[in-house]
Design an enzyme around this catalytic site. Sequence first.
Site, PDB file in Angstrom:
ATOM      1  N   ALA A 120       0.100  -1.839  -0.333  1.00 52.75           N
ATOM      2  CA  ALA A 120      -0.118  -0.043  -0.054  1.00 52.75           C
ATOM      3  C   ALA A 120       0.663   1.424  -0.247  1.00 52.75           C
ATOM      4  CB  ALA A 120      -1.040  -0.122   0.981  1.00 52.75           C
ATOM      5  N   SER A 121       1.987   1.482  -0.310  1.00 51.18           N
ATOM      6  CA  SER A 121       2.979   2.483   0.445  1.00 51.18           C
ATOM      7  C   SER A 121       3.117   2.892  -1.309  1.00 51.18           C
ATOM      8  CB  SER A 121       4.451   2.135   0.734  1.00 51.18           C
ATOM      9  OG  SER A 121       4.820   1.049  -0.235  1.00 51.18           O
ATOM     10  N   GLY A 128       2.233   3.326  -6.015  1.00 48.91           N
ATOM     11  CA  GLY A 128       1.646   2.486  -7.523  1.00 48.91           C
ATOM     12  C   GLY A 128      -0.018   2.136  -6.978  1.00 48.91           C
ATOM     13  N   ARG A 161       6.534  -2.852   3.951  1.00 57.85           N
ATOM     14  CA  ARG A 161       7.981  -2.428   4.364  1.00 57.85           C
ATOM     15  C   ARG A 161       7.956  -0.902   4.928  1.00 57.85           C
ATOM     16  NH1 ARG A 161      11.592  -5.544   1.335  1.00 57.85           N
ATOM     17  NH2 ARG A 161      10.674  -4.502  -0.092  1.00 57.85           N
ATOM     18  N   GLU A 182       2.347   7.264   5.952  1.00 58.78           N
ATOM     19  CA  GLU A 182       2.297   7.791   7.273  1.00 58.78           C
ATOM     20  C   GLU A 182       2.312   9.274   6.521  1.00 58.78           C
ATOM     21  OE1 GLU A 182       1.524   7.838  10.245  1.00 58.78           O
ATOM     22  OE2 GLU A 182       2.295   5.537  11.224  1.00 58.78           O
ATOM     23  N   ASP A 237       5.866  -7.297   6.036  1.00 57.16           N
ATOM     24  CA  ASP A 237       6.825  -8.024   5.884  1.00 57.16           C
ATOM     25  C   ASP A 237       6.209  -9.210   4.601  1.00 57.16           C
ATOM     26  OD1 ASP A 237       8.768  -8.979   3.566  1.00 57.16           O
ATOM     27  OD2 ASP A 237      10.548  -9.174   4.884  1.00 57.16           O
ATOM     28  N   SER A 289      -2.759  -9.295 -13.392  1.00 55.02           N
ATOM     29  CA  SER A 289      -1.560  -9.204 -14.348  1.00 55.02           C
ATOM     30  C   SER A 289      -2.438  -9.628 -15.840  1.00 55.02           C
ATOM     31  CB  SER A 289      -0.042  -9.292 -13.926  1.00 55.02           C
ATOM     32  OG  SER A 289       0.392  -8.801 -15.447  1.00 55.02           O
ATOM     33  N   TYR A 318       8.043 -14.157 -13.517  1.00 55.53           N
ATOM     34  CA  TYR A 318       7.268 -13.283 -13.199  1.00 55.53           C
ATOM     35  C   TYR A 318       5.705 -13.793 -13.677  1.00 55.53           C
ATOM     36  CZ  TYR A 318       4.489  -8.944 -12.416  1.00 55.53           C
ATOM     37  OH  TYR A 318       3.388  -7.794 -12.076  1.00 55.53           O
ATOM     38  N   THR A 367       3.044   3.461 -13.194  1.00 56.17           N
ATOM     39  CA  THR A 367       3.643   3.246 -12.028  1.00 56.17           C
ATOM     40  C   THR A 367       4.852   3.261 -11.732  1.00 56.17           C
ATOM     41  OG1 THR A 367       3.654   0.555 -11.520  1.00 56.17           O
ATOM     42  CG2 THR A 367       1.487   1.363 -11.185  1.00 56.17           C
TER      43      THR A 367
END
Length: 252
Positions: free
Chosen positions: A14-15, A17, A38, A44, A61, A142, A159, A196
Amino acid sequence: MERWQNRVALVTGASAGVGAGLVQFLCQNGLKVVGCARRVEKMEAMKTEKGLENLFPYKCDLGQETDIMEMFKWIEEKFGQLDICICNAGFGDGVSLLDGNYSDWRRMMDVNVLSLNLCTQQSIKMMRKHGINDGQVLFINSDSGYTMSHHDEGKYHFYSTTKFAVTALLQGWRSELKDIGSNIRIGQLSPGFIKTDFFLAMTGDQKAVDQVYAENDHLTIDNINESIKFMLSAPPNVQIHDILITPTEQRL
């Protein structure tokens, strides 16, 4: 989206992109959102800058089973339930099968497949425990989970392998939920080429990434949010299995 007001959602990765975009979208629609990543300091900062009082950043993590289990314990203790889980976290290393190495393959499997499966399992168990029979689990997959790209010297073959596995898990989970008579819905959104920081994280070459986006049609974060809104807004009698979206110019 009205029925999701004041309910609880978890978004992994969620941090930045897509994950960061989803967090903002859900918060703006009145949900209490646990943002898992992470880089908790980025969440924040987003919470403060965007005024997202209903965002609850959580450092986790996703390559570590104990971190994931502690997170779900925290969610239950703090909120008493979970209504939506969006498994978004994932990464690729941009290395061919011939040049790849075991440790990187293992790390991709841990994050892209195993953590997704564990988060799904724990979410569904918590929903059933607390009588949430209209919950929703969504995978951000994807187009690589549909077709193996043969461009770029095979740099994304492993991937893509992990994304094929996610598609298989989707079918497995849906079958098991029907077997137990659950109305918890599970689906996935499978985007094509999207703007992104995903490729920048893999290549570290901002100039090259900028050139790729300048020369190619691409999806936006808003396109992703609109698709997720469509899935979450479906009436109770509708099960949306999968949405595959690509830029108009992209060939699969």
